[in-house]
Motif scaffolding. Structure first.
Motif: not given
Length: 406
Positions: A289-290, A313, A315, A374
């Protein structure tokens, strides 16, 4: 660290080793010792004192046997800025360069090359993370480890993991530990020597050889050390001489007909977590995730994930029982970065209670398997205001068993 029965046993082994080294060094002199002493401040007594422990010379004897057959030899060194060659006037004048010259002079029929895996300002934890790529991918026959002035903030886990990684290689490389020193004779020799004794490694101490002479005024600090830790050309030459004296002892033992047999690794003294790692630099990381981080490269071509947007964030998934994160620089305000593992509650980096270093252990002793980390940059008003951007240059899963490799 408190001393105990194990420390006494190690001390006794060291004393025996040094007496043996004295006899071997004396037997190898090609001119009378008196002549050498008159021209060289590094007397035979000083050199003998550097020979902390001969350990089990079997692996080193095997390297010499290979050299006598005229086969190619690959030397390896891994450490900090001293290993890089800091303050040596030329690459050839560094301890690594002098070690390479010595081997080439002793075995002119061999092709001898050097792999220098030194990175300035880093300790054995980062060394353990990058050893596979920077060192072991070159299949070294003989490795010198130099981290005694860079490891005062760590325990023995990472250092032992680095040692085990090298010793576990299929070609059974020889390993020698080199203990340099900082001002007033300090270093992290005690922790590293305990690991070395556990694996019966040859160990050489620049500190033990030279500091007593300096403390007594018989040698000048500035002749061997430029600042508080980095050697002059003479300091590099001394370190190389101490290493090659140990090499000569092993070669002498080989000529005397001693066995070059090796054995399997003993159980870990501390842990084998840093023996089994999965290091991925930023360029190899594919975010799960970005939100607001981007991949960039510095002027040296080092990739990093840059937290360009506040509260962004990112992850990543990883495997193992622990996780290490490596940043480009120590964070000026570690409270600005929050992290969590596998959806647990977020915590800030300052809660880890670890020294202000760019490398942080985020998790240990987890259930073996696949995990998610994260990271969130809150930029609490102090980080970027001070001109610092958070740059993540890689992560490593530790305690990685074969069943869980990516």
């Amino acid at each position: 660290m408190k001393s105990g029965p194990d420390d006494l046993a190690i001390h006794q082994k060291i004393q025996i080793s040094r007496r043996t080294a004295g006899l071997l060094l004396g037997s190898c002199l090609v001119r009378p010792a008196k002549v050498l002493a008159s021209a060289d401040p590094l007397t035979n007594k000083i050199v003998v004192r550097s020979q902390l422990s001969a350990g089990d010379p079997g692996r080193l004897m095997n390297v010499f046997a290979k050299a006598y057959r005229g086969e190619p030899i690959t030397l390896g060194v891994i450490g900090g800025s001293i290993t890089v060659g800091a303050f040596a006037t030329t690459k050839e004048n560094s301890y690594a360069g002098r070690l390479l010259t010595w081997w080439r002079q002793q075995f002119p029929r061999c092709e001898v090359r050097m792999v220098n895996a030194g990175v300035g300002g880093t300790g054995s934890m980062y060394g353990a993370l990058r050893a596979g790529k920077d060192l072991l991918s070159n299949t070294p026959d003989f490795v010198v480890i130099e981290f005694a002035v860079n490891d005062n903030w760590t325990d023995g886990e990472a250092f032992e993991g680095l040692v085990r990684q090298i010793l576990a290689q299929p070609n059974l490389p020889a390993v020698l530990l080199l203990f340099m020193m900082w001002e007033k004779g300090g270093n992290d020799q005690e922790m590293q020597a305990n690991v070395g004794a556990h694996y019966q490694l040859p160990m050489v101490s620049f500190r033990d050889a030279l500091w007593p002479e300096m403390a007594a005024g018989r040698l000048n600090w500035s002749d061997y050390i430029v600042d508080t830790v980095h050697p002059t050309d003479a300091g590099h030459a001394a370190a190389a001489r101490f290493i090659t004296a140990m090499c000569n002892n092993a070669r002498h033992a080989d000529l005397a007909g001693r066995s070059g047999a090796t054995s399997s690794l003993p159980s870990p003294l501390h842990s084998d977590a840093f023996e089994h790692i999965d290091w991925r630099d930023a360029a190899a990381l594919d975010p799960h995730e970005n939100q607001g981080w981007h991949l960039d490269f510095d002027d040296k071509g080092v990739a990093a994930w840059n937290a360009a947007a506040a509260a962004g964030r990112i992850a990543f998934d990883w495997s193992g029982t622990g996780l290490v994160a490596v940043f480009a620089d120590p964070l000026l305000d570690p409270r600005r970065i929050r992290f969590r593992i596998d959806g647990a509650s977020f915590q800030t980096l300052d809660t880890l209670k670890q020294p202000k270093r760019p490398i942080l252990v985020l998790a240990q002793d987890l259930t073996p398997g696949r995990h998610i980390v994260e990271l969130v940059d809150d930029d609490g008003g102090s980080g970027r205001a001070a001109g610092q951007q958070v740059r993540l240059i890689g992560i490593a899963g530790i305690g990685l068993k074969d069943d869980w490799r990516r």
